[in-house]
Design a protein around this motif. Structure first.
Motif, PDB file in Angstrom:
ATOM      1  N   GLY A  61     -28.425  35.125 -39.844  1.00 38.90           N
ATOM      2  CA  GLY A  61     -28.792  35.550 -41.183  1.00 38.90           C
ATOM      3  C   GLY A  61     -28.683  37.038 -41.411  1.00 38.90           C
ATOM      4  O   GLY A  61     -28.050  37.768 -40.658  1.00 38.90           O
ATOM      5  N   LEU A  62     -29.309  37.472 -42.495  1.00 39.67           N
ATOM      6  CA  LEU A  62     -29.232  38.852 -42.909  1.00 39.67           C
ATOM      7  C   LEU A  62     -30.280  39.686 -42.182  1.00 39.67           C
ATOM      8  O   LEU A  62     -31.419  39.281 -42.053  1.00 39.67           O
ATOM      9  N   GLN A  63     -29.886  40.845 -41.739  1.00 37.87           N
ATOM     10  CA  GLN A  63     -30.816  41.757 -41.104  1.00 37.87           C
ATOM     11  C   GLN A  63     -30.562  43.156 -41.639  1.00 37.87           C
ATOM     12  O   GLN A  63     -29.438  43.522 -41.958  1.00 37.87           O
ATOM     13  N   THR A  64     -31.616  43.942 -41.744  1.00 37.77           N
ATOM     14  CA  THR A  64     -31.479  45.313 -42.186  1.00 37.77           C
ATOM     15  C   THR A  64     -32.024  46.247 -41.118  1.00 37.77           C
ATOM     16  O   THR A  64     -32.818  45.858 -40.284  1.00 37.77           O
ATOM     17  N   SER A  65     -31.592  47.488 -41.179  1.00 34.18           N
ATOM     18  CA  SER A  65     -32.067  48.478 -40.226  1.00 34.18           C
ATOM     19  C   SER A  65     -33.315  49.142 -40.772  1.00 34.18           C
ATOM     20  O   SER A  65     -33.388  49.464 -41.959  1.00 34.18           O
ATOM     21  N   CYS A  66     -34.311  49.365 -39.917  1.00 36.57           N
ATOM     22  CA  CYS A  66     -35.562  49.974 -40.346  1.00 36.57           C
ATOM     23  C   CYS A  66     -35.550  51.487 -40.222  1.00 36.57           C
ATOM     24  O   CYS A  66     -36.448  52.150 -40.741  1.00 36.57           O
ATOM     25  N   ARG A  67     -34.581  52.053 -39.522  1.00 35.89           N
ATOM     26  CA  ARG A  67     -34.593  53.497 -39.312  1.00 35.89           C
ATOM     27  C   ARG A  67     -34.227  54.222 -40.609  1.00 35.89           C
ATOM     28  O   ARG A  67     -33.467  53.711 -41.433  1.00 35.89           O
ATOM     29  N   PRO A  68     -34.750  55.423 -40.806  1.00 38.31           N
ATOM     30  CA  PRO A  68     -34.383  56.211 -41.995  1.00 38.31           C
ATOM     31  C   PRO A  68     -32.897  56.554 -41.991  1.00 38.31           C
ATOM     32  O   PRO A  68     -32.296  56.757 -40.937  1.00 38.31           O
ATOM     33  N   CYS A  69     -32.307  56.633 -43.162  1.00 45.67           N
ATOM     34  CA  CYS A  69     -30.895  57.000 -43.267  1.00 45.67           C
ATOM     35  C   CYS A  69     -30.750  58.502 -43.065  1.00 45.67           C
ATOM     36  O   CYS A  69     -31.598  59.289 -43.515  1.00 45.67           O
ATOM     37  N   ASN A  70     -29.675  58.910 -42.396  1.00 46.26           N
ATOM     38  CA  ASN A  70     -29.380  60.337 -42.313  1.00 46.26           C
ATOM     39  C   ASN A  70     -28.711  60.788 -43.615  1.00 46.26           C
ATOM     40  O   ASN A  70     -28.441  59.981 -44.508  1.00 46.26           O
ATOM     41  N   ASP A  71     -28.437  62.078 -43.728  1.00 45.06           N
ATOM     42  CA  ASP A  71     -27.926  62.614 -44.992  1.00 45.06           C
ATOM     43  C   ASP A  71     -26.575  62.012 -45.368  1.00 45.06           C
ATOM     44  O   ASP A  71     -26.319  61.713 -46.539  1.00 45.06           O
ATOM     45  N   THR A  72     -25.709  61.813 -44.382  1.00 46.45           N
ATOM     46  CA  THR A  72     -24.386  61.238 -44.666  1.00 46.45           C
ATOM     47  C   THR A  72     -24.511  59.810 -45.172  1.00 46.45           C
ATOM     48  O   THR A  72     -23.861  59.414 -46.157  1.00 46.45           O
ATOM     49  N   GLU A  73     -25.347  59.017 -44.528  1.00 54.51           N
ATOM     50  CA  GLU A  73     -25.556  57.631 -44.955  1.00 54.51           C
ATOM     51  C   GLU A  73     -26.175  57.576 -46.342  1.00 54.51           C
ATOM     52  O   GLU A  73     -25.839  56.706 -47.151  1.00 54.51           O
ATOM     53  N   LEU A  74     -27.069  58.506 -46.629  1.00 55.19           N
ATOM     54  CA  LEU A  74     -27.706  58.536 -47.943  1.00 55.19           C
ATOM     55  C   LEU A  74     -26.704  58.839 -49.045  1.00 55.19           C
ATOM     56  O   LEU A  74     -26.689  58.175 -50.097  1.00 55.19           O
ATOM     57  N   LEU A  75     -25.834  59.810 -48.813  1.00 53.31           N
ATOM     58  CA  LEU A  75     -24.819  60.148 -49.819  1.00 53.31           C
ATOM     59  C   LEU A  75     -23.847  59.005 -50.042  1.00 53.31           C
ATOM     60  O   LEU A  75     -23.391  58.769 -51.172  1.00 53.31           O
ATOM     61  N   MET A  76     -23.520  58.254 -48.973  1.00 55.82           N
ATOM     62  CA  MET A  76     -22.654  57.089 -49.127  1.00 55.82           C
ATOM     63  C   MET A  76     -23.375  55.957 -49.843  1.00 55.82           C
ATOM     64  O   MET A  76     -22.782  55.213 -50.624  1.00 55.82           O
ATOM     65  N   ALA A  77     -24.674  55.816 -49.581  1.00 56.55           N
ATOM     66  CA  ALA A  77     -25.438  54.713 -50.170  1.00 56.55           C
ATOM     67  C   ALA A  77     -25.484  54.801 -51.688  1.00 56.55           C
ATOM     68  O   ALA A  77     -25.377  53.784 -52.377  1.00 56.55           O
ATOM     69  N   VAL A  78     -25.641  56.006 -52.249  1.00 55.58           N
ATOM     70  CA  VAL A  78     -25.719  56.119 -53.703  1.00 55.58           C
ATOM     71  C   VAL A  78     -24.368  55.845 -54.357  1.00 55.58           C
ATOM     72  O   VAL A  78     -24.304  55.564 -55.558  1.00 55.58           O
ATOM     73  N   CYS A  79     -23.298  55.890 -53.583  1.00 53.43           N
ATOM     74  CA  CYS A  79     -21.965  55.598 -54.124  1.00 53.43           C
ATOM     75  C   CYS A  79     -21.586  54.130 -53.972  1.00 53.43           C
ATOM     76  O   CYS A  79     -20.878  53.572 -54.823  1.00 53.43           O
ATOM     77  N   ASN A  80     -22.030  53.486 -52.894  1.00 56.77           N
ATOM     78  CA  ASN A  80     -21.523  52.156 -52.545  1.00 56.77           C
ATOM     79  C   ASN A  80     -22.534  51.033 -52.706  1.00 56.77           C
ATOM     80  O   ASN A  80     -22.179  49.864 -52.515  1.00 56.77           O
ATOM     81  N   SER A  81     -23.768  51.332 -53.036  1.00 55.24           N
ATOM     82  CA  SER A  81     -24.790  50.289 -53.097  1.00 55.24           C
ATOM     83  C   SER A  81     -24.601  49.377 -54.310  1.00 55.24           C
ATOM     84  O   SER A  81     -24.037  49.779 -55.339  1.00 55.24           O
ATOM     85  N   ASP A  82     -25.103  48.162 -54.176  1.00 54.89           N
ATOM     86  CA  ASP A  82     -25.095  47.226 -55.295  1.00 54.89           C
ATOM     87  C   ASP A  82     -26.122  47.615 -56.346  1.00 54.89           C
ATOM     88  O   ASP A  82     -26.003  47.241 -57.511  1.00 54.89           O
ATOM     89  N   PHE A  83     -27.171  48.309 -55.939  1.00 56.52           N
ATOM     90  CA  PHE A  83     -28.147  48.809 -56.903  1.00 56.52           C
ATOM     91  C   PHE A  83     -28.643  50.179 -56.462  1.00 56.52           C
ATOM     92  O   PHE A  83     -28.755  50.470 -55.269  1.00 56.52           O
ATOM     93  N   VAL A  84     -28.904  51.040 -57.431  1.00 52.22           N
ATOM     94  CA  VAL A  84     -29.492  52.357 -57.200  1.00 52.22           C
ATOM     95  C   VAL A  84     -30.567  52.542 -58.266  1.00 52.22           C
ATOM     96  O   VAL A  84     -30.264  52.566 -59.460  1.00 52.22           O
ATOM     97  N   VAL A  85     -31.813  52.659 -57.831  1.00 48.68           N
ATOM     98  CA  VAL A  85     -32.956  52.636 -58.738  1.00 48.68           C
ATOM     99  C   VAL A  85     -33.958  53.705 -58.323  1.00 48.68           C
ATOM    100  O   VAL A  85     -34.259  53.865 -57.140  1.00 48.68           O
ATOM    101  N   ARG A  86     -34.486  54.426 -59.297  1.00 51.34           N
ATOM    102  CA  ARG A  86     -35.548  55.388 -59.023  1.00 51.34           C
ATOM    103  C   ARG A  86     -36.878  54.799 -59.503  1.00 51.34           C
ATOM    104  O   ARG A  86     -36.981  54.344 -60.642  1.00 51.34           O
ATOM    105  N   GLY A  87     -37.865  54.774 -58.613  1.00 57.29           N
ATOM    106  CA  GLY A  87     -39.134  54.180 -58.997  1.00 57.29           C
ATOM    107  C   GLY A  87     -40.169  54.279 -57.902  1.00 57.29           C
ATOM    108  O   GLY A  87     -40.028  55.035 -56.942  1.00 57.29           O
ATOM    109  N   SER A  88     -41.224  53.484 -58.056  1.00 56.24           N
ATOM    110  CA  SER A  88     -42.345  53.508 -57.117  1.00 56.24           C
ATOM    111  C   SER A  88     -42.646  52.099 -56.616  1.00 56.24           C
ATOM    112  O   SER A  88     -42.257  51.104 -57.245  1.00 56.24           O
TER     113      SER A  88
END
Length: 292
Positions: free
Chosen positions: A159-186
Motif C-alpha cells: 500500500g501507500l506509505q509516506t515519509s515522516c522526516r521533514p523535507c529539506n529545502d530542495t524537496e520543499l521547493l519541488m513539492a510546491v511545484c509538483n504536488s497535487d494540492f498546495v494549501v495554506r492553513g492550520s
C-alpha cells in the motif's frame, strides 16, 4: 495460471461497456465456455473496472498513452464487493498473487512496479459461490498509474506509505511545484486509525493555491454580514508520524490517491517563505509561487 484459457477480446456493445479509462462488463460469456478469459485494454492513467456476474477470470491490460509509462508504479484499490476473488499481476508470462479474499481488502491499496518492455496486466479471478455461478455479484477495482513525481508517497507492495522526516529545502521547493494540492492553513484536529495505521488531519485552509480534485471544499464562514469564504479538507499520513494538533500556519502539500489526500511536505508557512525568497533571489526556484 490458466494455460488453456480462451482469450475473448472485449467488444464494445457485445460483452462490455468501455471508454479509455473505465470498463463495465458481464461474466455471462463464461456460461458458453468455462475457459473463457475476458480481456480488456484501458489507456488512461487512472480509472475503474466493474465486473458484473463475474465468470472465471478477467485480464486487464493498462496501455496509457504516455512516453514515460515504461517505468511506473501501478496501484489498485479493490471495491467494497471484492470478496470472493483474487488479483494477480502478470510478469514475463507468469501470474503472481497480489491480493486475495480475506480481511477487509477494500480498505487497502496494493501497488507493484511495472518496469520493463511489457504493459502491466492484471488478472481478476472469481471464486465459486455457494449460491450458484450466476448469483448477483459485482466486483472490481480502481487503478492508478504513478510516475516518478516527487510529491507521490513511497510505494510498497501492501500500500501507500509516506515519509515522516521533514523535507529539506530542495524537496520543499519541488513539492510546491509538483504536488497535487498546495494549501495554506492550520490543523484543527487529528484522529488516529489503528487498523489502517494512518492519521487523519483536519485542515482549515486560508487559501487553496491549487488542487487536482475537490479534496478541499469551500464554505462561507458564519457570524458576519459579509462572510469570508473558508476551505476545509482532510489529509492522511502514517500513524507513526505522530501528527498532533497545534497552533500556527502551515503550507500543506502532497498527493491524491483514490480520492484521498496524502501529506507530503508541510513546513510552517513562515519557514517556506524564507526558503522560497532565498531561492528566488538566487534564481534557484523551480517554479513561480504566488507569495502574498
Amino acid at each position: 495460471m490458466l494455460p488453456n484459457a480462451i482469450i475473448l477480446m472485449c467488444m464494445l456493445g457485445l460483452h462490455c461497456a468501455a471508454d479509455l479509462c473505465n470498463w463495465t462488463g458481464s461474466g455471462f460469456a463464461a456460461g458458453v465456455d468455462s475457459r473463457i478469459v475476458l480481456q480488456v485494454r484501458l489507456r488512461c492513467t487512472e480509472g475503474s473496472v466493474r465486473w458484473i456476474y463475474p465468470g472465471q477470470a478477467l485480464r486487464v491490460v493498462l496501455e496509457p498513452n504516455l512516453s514515460s509509462a515504461r517505468r511506473t508504479t501501478v496501484c489498485i484499490k479493490p471495491s467494497p464487493s471484492f470478496r470472493g476473488s483474487s488479483v494477480f499481476i502478470e510478469r514475463a508470462g507468469e501470474l503472481e498473487l497480489l491480493a486475495t479474499d480475506g480481511g477487509r481488502p477494500e480498505q487497502q491499496v496494493y501497488c507493484f512496479r511495472a518496469d520493463g518492455p511489457h504493459r502491466p496486466a492484471i488478472y481478476l479471478q472469481s471464486s465459486p459461490q455457494s449460491d450458484g455461478p450466476w448469483s448477483r455479484r459485482t466486483m472490481g477495482f480502481r487503478y492508478e498509474l504513478l510516475g516518478n513525481r516527487s510529491a507521490a508517497p513511497n510505494l510498497g507492495h501492501s500500500g501507500l506509505q509516506t515519509s515522516c522526516r521533514p523535507c529539506n529545502d530542495t524537496e520543499l521547493l519541488m513539492a510546491v511545484c509538483n504536488s497535487d494540492f498546495v494549501v495554506r492553513g492550520s490543523i484543527k484536529n487529528v484522529t488516529h486509525d489503528s487498523e489502517r495505521q494512518t492519521s487523519l488531519v483536519e485542515v482549515s485552509a486560508a487559501r487553496v493555491y491549487w488542487q487536482r480534485s475537490g479534496v478541499f471544499k469551500q464554505a462561507a464562514a458564519s457570524g458576519s454580514s459579509r462572510p469570508v469564504p473558508s476551505w476545509h479538507g482532510r489529509v492522511r499520513t502514517l500513524l507513526q508520524c505522530h501528527v498532533k494538533p497545534g497552533d500556527g500556519e502551515f503550507l500543506f502539500t502532497g498527493s491524491e490517491h483514490f480520492g484521498e489526500a496524502w501529506l507530503g511536505c508541510a513546513p510552517r508557512y513562515k519557514h517556506f517563505l524564507s526558503v522560497y525568497q532565498a531561492a528566488w533571489a538566487a534564481r534557484r526556484n523551480s517554479c513561480d509561487f504566488p507569495v502574498d
